[in-house]
Scaffold this active site. Sequence first.
Site, PDB file in Angstrom:
ATOM      1  N   CYS A 270      -4.646   9.612   1.924  1.00  0.00           N
ATOM      2  CA  CYS A 270      -3.805   8.521   1.400  1.00  0.00           C
ATOM      3  C   CYS A 270      -2.555   9.041   0.699  1.00  0.00           C
ATOM      4  O   CYS A 270      -1.456   8.957   1.242  1.00  0.00           O
ATOM      5  CB  CYS A 270      -4.602   7.672   0.421  1.00  0.00           C
TER       6      CYS A 270
ATOM      7  N   LYS B 240       0.832  -1.214   0.000  1.00  0.00           N
ATOM      8  CA  LYS B 240       0.000   0.000   0.000  1.00  0.00           C
ATOM      9  C   LYS B 240       0.868   1.265   0.000  1.00  0.00           C
ATOM     10  O   LYS B 240       0.565   2.247  -0.679  1.00  0.00           O
ATOM     11  CB  LYS B 240      -0.908  -0.030   1.238  1.00  0.00           C
TER      12      LYS B 240
HETATM   13  N1  LIG Z   1     -11.865   5.733   3.035  1.00  0.00           N
HETATM   14  C1  LIG Z   1     -11.094   5.247   2.103  1.00  0.00           C
HETATM   15  O1  LIG Z   1     -11.330   5.457   0.931  1.00  0.00           O
HETATM   16  C2  LIG Z   1      -9.876   4.415   2.438  1.00  0.00           C
HETATM   17  C3  LIG Z   1      -9.102   3.984   1.384  1.00  0.00           C
HETATM   18  C4  LIG Z   1      -7.974   3.252   1.642  1.00  0.00           C
HETATM   19  C5  LIG Z   1      -7.626   2.967   2.947  1.00  0.00           C
HETATM   20  N2  LIG Z   1      -8.397   3.376   3.983  1.00  0.00           N
HETATM   21  C6  LIG Z   1      -7.969   3.007   5.344  1.00  0.00           C
HETATM   22  O2  LIG Z   1      -9.072   2.883   6.193  1.00  0.00           O
HETATM   23  C7  LIG Z   1      -8.831   3.586   7.415  1.00  0.00           C
HETATM   24  C8  LIG Z   1     -10.149   4.072   7.942  1.00  0.00           C
HETATM   25  O3  LIG Z   1     -10.710   4.942   6.987  1.00  0.00           O
HETATM   26  P1  LIG Z   1     -12.205   5.408   7.046  1.00  0.00           P
HETATM   27  O4  LIG Z   1     -12.428   6.283   5.864  1.00  0.00           O
HETATM   28  O5  LIG Z   1     -13.090   4.220   7.260  1.00  0.00           O
HETATM   29  O6  LIG Z   1     -12.170   6.266   8.394  1.00  0.00           O
HETATM   30  P2  LIG Z   1     -13.401   6.970   9.125  1.00  0.00           P
HETATM   31  O7  LIG Z   1     -12.775   8.006   9.970  1.00  0.00           O
HETATM   32  O8  LIG Z   1     -14.452   7.309   8.158  1.00  0.00           O
HETATM   33  O9  LIG Z   1     -14.053   5.819  10.021  1.00  0.00           O
HETATM   34  C9  LIG Z   1     -13.411   5.195  11.026  1.00  0.00           C
HETATM   35  C10 LIG Z   1     -14.400   4.745  12.096  1.00  0.00           C
HETATM   36  O10 LIG Z   1     -13.633   4.136  13.110  1.00  0.00           O
HETATM   37  C11 LIG Z   1     -14.247   4.432  14.352  1.00  0.00           C
HETATM   38  N3  LIG Z   1     -13.299   4.204  15.441  1.00  0.00           N
HETATM   39  C12 LIG Z   1     -12.290   4.982  15.874  1.00  0.00           C
HETATM   40  N4  LIG Z   1     -11.667   4.398  16.920  1.00  0.00           N
HETATM   41  C13 LIG Z   1     -12.276   3.215  17.154  1.00  0.00           C
HETATM   42  C14 LIG Z   1     -12.074   2.161  18.089  1.00  0.00           C
HETATM   43  N5  LIG Z   1     -11.107   2.222  18.993  1.00  0.00           N
HETATM   44  N6  LIG Z   1     -12.903   1.106  18.038  1.00  0.00           N
HETATM   45  C15 LIG Z   1     -13.896   1.036  17.112  1.00  0.00           C
HETATM   46  N7  LIG Z   1     -14.133   1.993  16.206  1.00  0.00           N
HETATM   47  C16 LIG Z   1     -13.326   3.079  16.208  1.00  0.00           C
HETATM   48  C17 LIG Z   1     -14.677   5.867  14.200  1.00  0.00           C
HETATM   49  O11 LIG Z   1     -15.688   6.194  15.142  1.00  0.00           O
HETATM   50  C18 LIG Z   1     -15.167   5.895  12.739  1.00  0.00           C
HETATM   51  O12 LIG Z   1     -16.557   5.665  12.654  1.00  0.00           O
HETATM   52  C19 LIG Z   1      -7.882   4.702   6.996  1.00  0.00           C
HETATM   53  O13 LIG Z   1      -7.082   5.135   8.085  1.00  0.00           O
HETATM   54  C20 LIG Z   1      -7.063   4.034   5.929  1.00  0.00           C
HETATM   55  O14 LIG Z   1      -5.976   3.376   6.518  1.00  0.00           O
HETATM   56  C21 LIG Z   1      -9.524   4.093   3.741  1.00  0.00           C
END
Ligand SMILES: NC(=O)c1ccc[n+]([C@@H]2O[C@H](COP(=O)([O-])OP(=O)(O)OC[C@H]3O[C@@H](n4cnc5c(N)ncnc54)[C@H](O)[C@@H]3O)[C@@H](O)[C@H]2O)c1
Length: 418
Positions: free
Chosen positions: A238, A184
């Site tokens: 990202c 990644k």
């Molecule tokens: N959104 C994308 O397009 C994307 C693409 C590639 C990678 N990612 C990866 O996914 C990760 C998360 O992205 P996202 O867009 O889903 O983030 P986001 O912020 O939309 O959602 C994350 C969720 O996690 C919850 N959370 C935080 N701490 C927690 C805990 N201790 N226990 C349970 N839940 C908890 C938050 O309340 C939130 O609802 C990113 O950091 C990245 O590494 C996301």
Amino acid sequence: MIGVDVNPEVVSTVNAGRSHVREEAGLDERVAETVAAGRLRATTDTGAAVKASQVVVVIVPLHVDEQARVDFHNLDAATSSVAKGLQPETLVIFETTLPVGTTRGRLLPALEKGSGLKGGRDLFLAFSPERVYSGRIFQDLARYPKIVGGVDDASTERAVAFYRSVLESEVRPVANAETAEFTKLAETSYRDVNIALANELALYARRRGVDATQAFAAANTQPFSNLHRPSMGVGGHCIPIYPQFVIADSAPEEVPMLRLGRKTNDGMVKVAVDQLDEALGGLKGKTVLVLGLSYRENVKELAFSVALRLIPALQRAGARIIAHDPLFEPSELDSLGVELVPDLSQPPKVDAVVIQAFHREYEDLDWSKFSGLRVIFDGRGKLHPDELNGINARYLSIAALDRGASGAVTREKVSETR
Ligand SMILES: NC(=O)c1ccc[n+]([C@@H]2O[C@H](COP(=O)([O-])OP(=O)(O)OC[C@H]3O[C@@H](n4cnc5c(N)ncnc54)[C@H](O)[C@@H]3O)[C@@H](O)[C@H]2O)c1
């Protein structure tokens, strides 16, 4: 399936059969169907949910600052809550993008400590990066290979078997968790450096009166060339962030290209401000409308948006900034400290417009309604200048030659960039 979130609103929304994430085609319907069929429920009780599961997938965000200093607080908290509920033989998979070595060096010991289980004996742990693109997640899940690497062979095998049972896409095992973590970071670094290359070449071409857009489209007819679209910078959580996970883990003489890519892409805001300043004969007292505040088009996400650097830079140069983004409620944009335009049917009088995120809503904008408009700065290189014929404003972008109001530059297709 049990979904876990620390945010009770997310949990209650899912339990009510709705999705808390907008702008994701098909998600609302899928959540509604799956909850109604009794196949998905949500809870804030991580330990209980883990206890009832054979596979646990963790995708909580890492918080990173502008220098990509990582705050592991969320991930550590989630890992320790997961550990408390772990039963022997459970498979844990992390999908959050991580610096190389985090799964084995940080998460495995935390899970072992909190659960009393042991990796290689009765605990299985793997990393599999989330590679999807917001806004088309279902499509991407079905077509991008799922990369999987465990902390040992048994973990890799179990994680591969799990994803093969739930995904239509190819599931591709790699040597270990570190390789999966690095996959990644390598793909995002590739994007960042290639966007920087496109930007650097576009500036070179522009200074020599050469239309880079046309040249790139021509160059890309050679199958080894995949020149990207020049732009005002790279935003989001990202592309501008993950190369810095590599940089932060490197000796000063390592990865010079990654360091330069970051510097080049972050420098494009200044290029845009300078072009605008020159075209307007100074920015002091000029009104500039910024269209689109998200980090990219059609996604409601402000994280590391170029708008967050562009707006203060224009303000420092003395411009009055007004902004528009149909995806946000005004209260969600309070921190930006700019005046907002509620809708563009009666556009305000402005000296210049900067297209920062080219949302769908802007595709059919009637530019003739903007009275007093002198300059359109197309920060994403998405407009066709020939469609602006008859509009009494100069068309500018990182790549386009400045040919005045009726710019005869023809745009051809080059690779999309974020
Ligand atoms: N959104 C994308 O397009 C994307 C693409 C590639 C990678 N990612 C990866 O996914 C990760 C998360 O992205 P996202 O867009 O889903 O983030 P986001 O912020 O939309 O959602 C994350 C969720 O996690 C919850 N959370 C935080 N701490 C927690 C805990 N201790 N226990 C349970 N839940 C908890 C938050 O309340 C939130 O609802 C990113 O950091 C990245 O590494 C996301």
